[in-house]
Write an enzyme that holds these catalytic residues in place. Structure first.
Site, short mmCIF file in Angstrom:
data_model
loop_
_atom_site.label_atom_id
_atom_site.label_comp_id
_atom_site.label_asym_id
_atom_site.label_seq_id
_atom_site.Cartn_x
_atom_site.Cartn_y
_atom_site.Cartn_z
N GLY A 126 -6.17 11.92 -72.08
CA GLY A 126 -5.95 12.94 -71.05
C GLY A 126 -6.64 12.58 -69.75
N ARG A 127 -7.27 11.43 -69.74
CA ARG A 127 -8.08 10.99 -68.58
C ARG A 127 -9.10 12.07 -68.26
NH1 ARG A 127 -6.70 6.62 -65.35
NH2 ARG A 127 -4.52 6.70 -65.91
N GLY A 144 0.70 4.77 -66.42
CA GLY A 144 0.79 4.93 -67.87
C GLY A 144 2.16 5.45 -68.26
N ARG A 192 0.41 -1.40 -63.82
CA ARG A 192 -0.47 -0.92 -62.75
C ARG A 192 -0.55 -2.10 -61.79
NH1 ARG A 192 -2.16 4.04 -65.04
NH2 ARG A 192 -2.73 3.86 -67.23
N ASP A 217 -1.61 16.53 -65.65
CA ASP A 217 -2.72 16.69 -64.70
C ASP A 217 -2.26 16.71 -63.24
OD1 ASP A 217 -1.93 14.05 -64.55
OD2 ASP A 217 -3.94 13.22 -64.59
N ASP A 242 -0.75 13.49 -69.57
CA ASP A 242 -1.97 14.24 -69.26
C ASP A 242 -1.71 15.65 -68.73
OD1 ASP A 242 -3.12 11.81 -69.91
OD2 ASP A 242 -3.48 11.23 -67.82
N ILE A 302 -1.88 5.92 -79.39
CA ILE A 302 -0.82 6.27 -80.35
C ILE A 302 -0.10 7.55 -79.93
CG2 ILE A 302 -2.28 7.55 -81.98
CD1 ILE A 302 -0.58 5.84 -84.14
N ARG A 323 17.85 7.73 -67.67
CA ARG A 323 19.27 7.99 -67.98
C ARG A 323 19.86 9.03 -67.02
NH1 ARG A 323 21.39 12.18 -70.95
NH2 ARG A 323 23.32 11.82 -72.13
N THR A 353 3.67 11.99 -67.14
CA THR A 353 2.37 11.60 -67.67
C THR A 353 2.01 12.55 -68.80
OG1 THR A 353 -0.03 11.63 -67.28
CG2 THR A 353 1.30 12.81 -65.67
N ASP A 398 0.06 10.63 -60.35
CA ASP A 398 -0.33 10.78 -58.93
C ASP A 398 -0.44 9.44 -58.20
OD1 ASP A 398 -2.55 10.20 -60.49
OD2 ASP A 398 -3.94 11.32 -59.23
P1 ADP Z 1 -0.31 7.00 -62.43
O1 ADP Z 1 0.91 6.92 -61.59
O2 ADP Z 1 -0.01 7.28 -63.86
O3 ADP Z 1 -1.34 7.93 -61.83
P2 ADP Z 1 -1.89 4.75 -61.46
O4 ADP Z 1 -2.95 5.58 -60.82
O5 ADP Z 1 -2.31 3.53 -62.20
O6 ADP Z 1 -0.98 5.56 -62.49
O7 ADP Z 1 -0.87 4.31 -60.32
C1 ADP Z 1 0.27 3.56 -60.62
C2 ADP Z 1 0.53 2.58 -59.52
O8 ADP Z 1 0.82 3.28 -58.31
C3 ADP Z 1 -0.63 1.68 -59.15
O9 ADP Z 1 -0.76 0.59 -60.02
C4 ADP Z 1 -0.25 1.22 -57.76
O10 ADP Z 1 0.73 0.22 -57.81
C5 ADP Z 1 0.40 2.49 -57.20
N1 ADP Z 1 -0.62 3.23 -56.43
C6 ADP Z 1 -1.68 3.90 -56.91
N2 ADP Z 1 -2.44 4.39 -55.92
C7 ADP Z 1 -1.84 4.03 -54.76
C8 ADP Z 1 -2.13 4.23 -53.37
N3 ADP Z 1 -3.22 4.89 -52.97
N4 ADP Z 1 -1.29 3.69 -52.47
C9 ADP Z 1 -0.18 3.02 -52.87
N5 ADP Z 1 0.14 2.79 -54.16
C10 ADP Z 1 -0.66 3.29 -55.09
O1 F6P Z 2 -2.60 8.72 -67.80
C1 F6P Z 2 -2.17 8.48 -69.10
C2 F6P Z 2 -3.29 7.85 -69.89
O2 F6P Z 2 -2.80 7.61 -71.20
C3 F6P Z 2 -4.58 8.64 -69.95
O3 F6P Z 2 -4.53 9.71 -70.86
C4 F6P Z 2 -5.56 7.57 -70.33
O4 F6P Z 2 -6.87 7.86 -69.90
C5 F6P Z 2 -5.03 6.36 -69.59
O5 F6P Z 2 -3.66 6.61 -69.33
C6 F6P Z 2 -5.16 5.07 -70.36
O6 F6P Z 2 -4.71 4.05 -69.56
P1 F6P Z 2 -4.39 2.58 -70.11
O7 F6P Z 2 -3.04 2.64 -70.76
O8 F6P Z 2 -4.40 1.75 -68.90
O9 F6P Z 2 -5.45 2.25 -71.10
#
Ligand code: ADP
Ligand code: F6P
Length: 384
Positions: A199-200, A40, A101, A158, A156, A285, A50, A154, A132
């Protein structure tokens, strides 16, 4: 490299005495650093891009922007970044490198393609901006020989290992501005409005913004929600002459496993009290918009620090704020700390940590929980 990360209390050099673990890389000098934004998006990502680009260029290193996160690394969506390419982006939300993602990145085939892209384009190291999931990807890259560092972006907030994630402040400020607008019209019409915010599974945005917006009730996943007590709070406030009233609910709450609980609560509140109640879901938003000063500053510092750590031979780290200070922690440590905080530790997770480290991790989790519990209680105590 391919080695399993070991956790030791050994400090990682002078650049940051608080760094735990991480990987030491023996490299002559990086020629090219790649930067990507993944998961996200968050306001402040551009400010971090930057900072990474300009810090690296200052050090004589080429910078490659990888578009659409790990998907761009797999498919070779690359563009060189010079100082001008990152002009005028510190003020903007979203990410100029786009995000995605990318489930394919979790597969062996996806990883092989990503490594091939790095090899073919002489990308020596990567700075990955995200949450994460993005850091899991960065750890995998490091283990496959591409030293990587994460920057927490993020809305969140979190990531347990850092007190702050880039985007959080902007999101909260967007929430209080919008809740403030809703409150004005509620005041005119003597209505209530229940507002659901993102905020997930983390209630940080709802809690902080809810307090700052003067909410009568707040609901977050981290603290038990007493529905009858919350309804009574609204009833009493109305009895004491309050016209416009606000409730701020986190999207991650699940009461009796009920989906869309906040919307159901709005209906229940109206039915039980007779107070006309509207519902609003702010959703994405709050994820856009020009980053606040706080987000621009943290993004600038963390982005530049990420390059410094790489140049100092460190990788597999995530930038963090601990006790108000800029630092960095091992990504695996950060992921395990998150699992500890969420009571989701797996067998063997703590095997590589010393007693003292485990005690410190428990303390970090407890401090975070306690801080939220105290604020949550305070919010209800002051709602009149
Ligand atoms: P965020 O980084 O905000 O937590 P996601 O959980 O969607 O968002 O993770 C972002 C991207 O990171 C995923 O679409 C994937 O490409 C990569 N990713 C997530 N989990 C793993 C994992 N266990 N091993 C390797 N890559 C991962
Ligand atoms: O992790 C950021 C976040 O905006 C969360 O607050 C929310 O639950 C999620 O991503 C929404 O994800 P997507 O943009 O895939 O709908």
């Amino acid at each position: 490299m391919g080695c399993k990360v070991r956790f030791t209390l050994a400090l990682c050099g002078q650049i940051c005495a608080a760094t735990r673990g991480g990987m030491e890389i023996k490299m002559a000098k990086f020629r090219k650093i790649g930067i990507l934004t993944s998961g996200g998006d968050a306001p402040g990502m551009n400010a971090a891009i930057r900072a990474v680009a300009r810090k690296a260029i200052n050090e004589g290193i080429e910078v490659i922007g990888i578009e659409e996160g790990y998907s761009g690394l797999i498919n070779g969506y690359l563009r060189p970044l010079d100082n001008r390419a990152v002009s005028n982006i510190i003020t903007t939300g979203g990410t100029m490198l786009y995000s995605s993602r990318c489930p394919e990145f979790k597969t062996a085939e996806g990883m092989a393609k990503a490594i091939k892209t790095c090899e073919e384009n002489q990308i020596d190291a990567i700075v990955a901006l995200g949450g994460d999931g993005t850091f899991r990807g960065a750890t995998d890259l490091t283990n496959h020989g591409i030293p990587s560092i994460g920057v927490p972006c993020t809305i969140d907030n979190d990531i347990t290992a850092t007190e702050y994630t880039i985007g959080f402040d902007t999101a909260m400020n967007s929430v209080i501005n919008m809740v403030g607008a809703l409150r004005e019209t509620c005041e005119s019409h003597a209505r209530c409005n229940i507002i659901e915010v993102m905020g997930r599974n983390c209630g940080m945005i709802a809690l902080y913004a809810g307090i700052a917006a003067g909410a009568v009730a707040i609901a977050i996943p981290e603290c038990p929600f007493d529905e009858a007590y919350a309804i009574e709070k609204f009833r009493q406030a109305r009895e004491h002459g309050k016209r416009g009233m606000i409730g701020v609910f986190a999207e991650g709450i699940s009461i009796d496993s009920q989906d869309k609980y906040s919307e159901a609560f709005a209906k229940k509140l109206e039915a039980q009290t007779g107070i006309e109640t509207k519902f609003a879901r702010l959703a994405h938003i709050v994820r856009g918009g020009s980053p606040t000063l706080r987000d621009r500053l943290h993004a600038t510092q963390m982005g530049a620090d990420a390059v410094s750590y790489l140049l100092d031979g460190k990788s597999n780290l995530v930038m963090a704020i601990k006790d108000g200070k800029n630092t960095a922690v091992d990504i695996n440590y950060a992921l395990i700390l998150d699992r500890m905080y969420k009571n989701k530790l797996k067998d063997g997770d703590l095997d590589d940590f010393t007693e003292a480290q485990i005690a410190e991790m428990k303390q970090t989790c407890e401090y975070r929980r306690q801080k939220m519990a105290n604020l949550y209680k305070l919010s209800f105590d002051l709602a009149k």
